[in-house]
Design a protein around this motif. Structure first.
Motif, PDB file in Angstrom:
ATOM      1  N   ASP A 186      31.413  42.707  28.950  1.00  0.00           N
ATOM      2  CA  ASP A 186      32.453  41.766  29.383  1.00  0.00           C
ATOM      3  C   ASP A 186      33.851  42.373  29.302  1.00  0.00           C
ATOM      4  OD1 ASP A 186      31.390  39.487  30.409  1.00  0.00           O
ATOM      5  OD2 ASP A 186      31.414  38.347  28.559  1.00  0.00           O
ATOM      6  N   LEU A 187      34.009  43.603  29.798  1.00  0.00           N
ATOM      7  CA  LEU A 187      35.283  44.301  29.666  1.00  0.00           C
ATOM      8  C   LEU A 187      36.261  43.942  30.780  1.00  0.00           C
ATOM      9  CD1 LEU A 187      33.978  47.878  28.736  1.00  0.00           C
ATOM     10  CD2 LEU A 187      34.727  46.056  27.188  1.00  0.00           C
ATOM     11  N   TYR A 188      37.532  44.225  30.513  1.00  0.00           N
ATOM     12  CA  TYR A 188      38.610  44.175  31.498  1.00  0.00           C
ATOM     13  C   TYR A 188      38.809  42.804  32.138  1.00  0.00           C
ATOM     14  CZ  TYR A 188      37.672  49.102  30.812  1.00  0.00           C
ATOM     15  OH  TYR A 188      37.439  50.332  30.234  1.00  0.00           O
ATOM     16  N   GLY A 189      38.525  41.746  31.387  1.00  0.00           N
ATOM     17  CA  GLY A 189      38.814  40.401  31.868  1.00  0.00           C
ATOM     18  C   GLY A 189      37.628  39.659  32.435  1.00  0.00           C
ATOM     19  N   LEU A 190      36.447  40.254  32.430  1.00  0.00           N
ATOM     20  CA  LEU A 190      35.279  39.511  32.894  1.00  0.00           C
ATOM     21  C   LEU A 190      35.037  38.277  32.033  1.00  0.00           C
ATOM     22  CD1 LEU A 190      32.759  42.373  33.783  1.00  0.00           C
ATOM     23  CD2 LEU A 190      34.210  41.039  35.332  1.00  0.00           C
ATOM     24  N   ASP A 191      35.355  38.375  30.738  1.00  0.00           N
ATOM     25  CA  ASP A 191      35.223  37.220  29.851  1.00  0.00           C
ATOM     26  C   ASP A 191      36.231  36.136  30.223  1.00  0.00           C
ATOM     27  OD1 ASP A 191      37.269  38.978  29.066  1.00  0.00           O
ATOM     28  OD2 ASP A 191      37.218  38.304  26.988  1.00  0.00           O
ATOM     29  N   VAL A 192      37.417  36.538  30.666  1.00  0.00           N
ATOM     30  CA  VAL A 192      38.436  35.583  31.105  1.00  0.00           C
ATOM     31  C   VAL A 192      37.923  34.791  32.305  1.00  0.00           C
ATOM     32  CG1 VAL A 192      40.754  35.347  32.099  1.00  0.00           C
ATOM     33  CG2 VAL A 192      40.354  36.981  30.234  1.00  0.00           C
ATOM     34  N   HIS A 193      37.318  35.480  33.243  1.00  0.00           N
ATOM     35  CA  HIS A 193      36.807  34.800  34.435  1.00  0.00           C
ATOM     36  C   HIS A 193      35.694  33.820  34.085  1.00  0.00           C
ATOM     37  CE1 HIS A 193      38.893  36.712  37.863  1.00  0.00           C
ATOM     38  NE2 HIS A 193      39.154  37.635  36.958  1.00  0.00           N
ATOM     39  N   ARG A 194      34.819  34.186  33.186  1.00  0.00           N
ATOM     40  CA  ARG A 194      33.759  33.254  32.785  1.00  0.00           C
ATOM     41  C   ARG A 194      34.359  31.994  32.171  1.00  0.00           C
ATOM     42  NH1 ARG A 194      31.030  34.151  28.942  1.00  0.00           N
ATOM     43  NH2 ARG A 194      31.709  36.164  28.113  1.00  0.00           N
ATOM     44  N   TRP A 195      35.391  32.159  31.351  1.00  0.00           N
ATOM     45  CA  TRP A 195      36.046  31.010  30.723  1.00  0.00           C
ATOM     46  C   TRP A 195      36.709  30.132  31.785  1.00  0.00           C
ATOM     47  CZ3 TRP A 195      40.538  28.358  30.229  1.00  0.00           C
ATOM     48  CH2 TRP A 195      40.677  27.499  29.133  1.00  0.00           C
ATOM     49  N   LEU A 196      37.430  30.753  32.700  1.00  0.00           N
ATOM     50  CA  LEU A 196      38.114  29.982  33.748  1.00  0.00           C
ATOM     51  C   LEU A 196      37.118  29.250  34.632  1.00  0.00           C
ATOM     52  CD1 LEU A 196      40.894  32.533  34.818  1.00  0.00           C
ATOM     53  CD2 LEU A 196      41.187  30.477  33.416  1.00  0.00           C
ATOM     54  N   LEU A 200      37.735  25.282  34.848  1.00  0.00           N
ATOM     55  CA  LEU A 200      38.510  24.866  36.016  1.00  0.00           C
ATOM     56  C   LEU A 200      37.573  24.463  37.150  1.00  0.00           C
ATOM     57  CD1 LEU A 200      41.220  27.705  36.202  1.00  0.00           C
ATOM     58  CD2 LEU A 200      41.436  25.459  35.103  1.00  0.00           C
ATOM     59  N   LYS A 201      38.068  23.606  38.029  1.00  0.00           N
ATOM     60  CA  LYS A 201      37.317  23.285  39.236  1.00  0.00           C
ATOM     61  C   LYS A 201      37.280  24.522  40.134  1.00  0.00           C
ATOM     62  CE  LYS A 201      38.418  18.342  39.240  1.00  0.00           C
ATOM     63  NZ  LYS A 201      39.079  17.238  39.980  1.00  0.00           N
ATOM     64  N   PRO A 202      36.258  24.648  40.979  1.00  0.00           N
ATOM     65  CA  PRO A 202      36.119  25.860  41.808  1.00  0.00           C
ATOM     66  C   PRO A 202      37.357  26.203  42.621  1.00  0.00           C
ATOM     67  CG  PRO A 202      34.100  24.576  41.893  1.00  0.00           C
ATOM     68  CD  PRO A 202      35.102  23.733  41.141  1.00  0.00           C
ATOM     69  N   ASN A 203      38.007  25.197  43.224  1.00  0.00           N
ATOM     70  CA  ASN A 203      39.185  25.498  44.039  1.00  0.00           C
ATOM     71  C   ASN A 203      40.358  25.964  43.187  1.00  0.00           C
ATOM     72  OD1 ASN A 203      39.586  22.956  42.921  1.00  0.00           O
ATOM     73  ND2 ASN A 203      40.765  22.200  44.673  1.00  0.00           N
ATOM     74  N   ARG A 204      40.441  25.474  41.947  1.00  0.00           N
ATOM     75  CA  ARG A 204      41.514  25.910  41.051  1.00  0.00           C
ATOM     76  C   ARG A 204      41.251  27.328  40.553  1.00  0.00           C
ATOM     77  NH1 ARG A 204      46.482  25.010  41.069  1.00  0.00           N
ATOM     78  NH2 ARG A 204      45.798  22.936  41.761  1.00  0.00           N
ATOM     79  N   TYR A 205      39.995  27.627  40.288  1.00  0.00           N
ATOM     80  CA  TYR A 205      39.644  29.000  39.895  1.00  0.00           C
ATOM     81  C   TYR A 205      39.957  29.964  41.043  1.00  0.00           C
ATOM     82  CZ  TYR A 205      36.783  33.139  39.161  1.00  0.00           C
ATOM     83  OH  TYR A 205      36.355  34.436  39.057  1.00  0.00           O
ATOM     84  N   LEU A 206      39.580  29.591  42.267  1.00  0.00           N
ATOM     85  CA  LEU A 206      39.878  30.423  43.434  1.00  0.00           C
ATOM     86  C   LEU A 206      41.381  30.633  43.567  1.00  0.00           C
ATOM     87  CD1 LEU A 206      39.069  31.873  46.071  1.00  0.00           C
ATOM     88  CD2 LEU A 206      39.217  29.649  47.221  1.00  0.00           C
TER      89      LEU A 206
END
Length: 377
Positions: A186-196, A200-206
């Motif tokens: 989960d390097l370089y922000g992959l963990d951040v994306h999983r959390w988001l 967040l709703k899909p459109n907000r994540y996008l």
């Protein structure tokens, strides 16, 4: 005895690293090669990526390039900043009369005279470098070899920024085996994306992804570190999944300072998401950079002391490619030409959106507008 040594942060290893080492092995034909991940580069802050994982990526990328490759933890044992001349000293002590070849990135070649104890390096080693497209060679007076051909213009900084912005590993830049290490850990922000994605709703994540991507583009134009810009962009709406009452409770619980807090709570509590997102960035995701935190806190209402990064995020938030209203393209195009004019246009649109929606105008936004108009006069 020919000894080729290739040091670097390898954070992560990319295909440019692989290409230049592969060519060096073919040209130099060393008897032994030392790949030496840096514990801490003299030119960079200590990497948050553990040494063990960077070593693992180096082994995954370089392990099958040839025989007699030593993956050396010399710098880890040193336990601090290690300079290239010390690495040369170490190899001179390890081998009997070695012929040392120091493989460096193209960008380093013109700066070698500014390294620590450069004359020692020049006396005891031959510098080896590969040319990138567009490289301008300064005349040098030390032993050096240019590898034939041209090598891809890549950087680990850019790879990290790409992953943090998009949540995807660029396969055209990262060897597959290295990508597996990144994914597994989960390097370089992959963990951040999983959390988001979970909060967040899909459109907000996008939207967060598209803002981060635009921030990266604008950071190049306005000379802001791309890592800062992408970090601010991807986290700017981290608290957007909270409801108004949840935001009020969150800000009170964590004693977050918000201008006009009581009025915002009464008339438009969703405005609190900027300040709550900055808190999450600092306390949940471990962001320490004050410029990044200020940019996140200011991305909705702005402030009178906005940094270039804050301006970039303010503009990117309202003009990212997921925005469908007609002025988004205008602001995005203008931002690539003149950030101050784009900021004025963006502030204008935000005010009109609020008025058209018959919502309360926060004094912070009005103050920003008046300030920008005065500056533009």
């Amino acid at each position: 005895m020919k000894v080729l040594v290739f040091g670097g942060s390898f954070d992560p290893v990319h295909k440019g690293h692989v290409a230049v080492l592969k060519k060096a092995l073919a040209v130099i034909k060393p008897d032994i090669t030392h790949v030496v991940p840096a514990y801490q580069s003299p030119f960079k802050a200590l990497s948050p990526t553990p040494f063990k994982l960077r070593m693992q990526m180096a082994k995954a990328a370089f392990g099958k390039l040839g025989k007699n490759i030593v993956f050396d933890d010399y710098e880890l044992k040193q336990g601090g900043k290690t300079y290239s001349y010390q690495l040369v000293q170490y190899l001179l002590q390890r081998y009997e009369q070695p012929e040392i070849y120091l493989l460096v990135g193209t960008d380093c070649l013109n700066d070698l005279h500014h390294w620590k104890n450069p004359q020692y390096i020049f006396k005891h080693a031959t510098v080896v470098a590969g040319k990138r497209r567009g490289f301008t060679e300064n005349k040098v007076d030390f032993k050096h070899i240019f590898l034939p051909g041209q090598f891809p213009k890549m950087s680990s900084t850019r790879v990290r920024a790409h992953i943090l912005a998009s949540g995807a590993i660029p396969q055209e830049k990262v060897p597959a085996a290295v990508g597996q290490v990144i994914l597994k850990n989960d390097l370089y922000g992959l963990d951040v994306h999983r959390w988001l994605q979970a909060h967040l709703k899909p459109n907000r994540y996008l939207h967060s992804v598209k803002v981060a991507e635009l921030c990266a583009i604008l950071s190049d134009i306005y000379e802001v570190p791309v890592g800062q810009a992408v970090q601010a962009g991807i986290l700017h709406d981290a608290a957007k999944g909270f409801s108004g009452p949840e935001l009020i409770a969150f800000c009170k619980e964590h004693k977050i300072k918000v201008p006009f807090f009581e009025d915002i709570c009464r008339f438009e509590p969703l405005l609190l998401h900027s300040y709550a997102s900055a808190w999450l960035a600092q306390h949940h995701f471990g962001v320490k950079d004050k410029d990044v935190l200020h940019a996140i806190a200011e991305h909705t209402l702005g402030s009178l002391q906005m940094s270039t990064l804050s301006k970039i995020l303010f503009v990117a938030d309202i003009s990212s490619k997921d925005r469908k209203y007609k002025d988004a393209f205008v602001i995005r195009t203008l931002a690539a030409q003149d950030l101050e004019k784009a900021l004025l246009y963006a502030a204008n649109r935000k005010l009109w959106f609020t008025i058209d929606s018959q919502k309360w105008l926060c004094p912070v936004g009005i103050e920003l507008w008046n300030h920008l108009v005065k500056c533009a006069a």
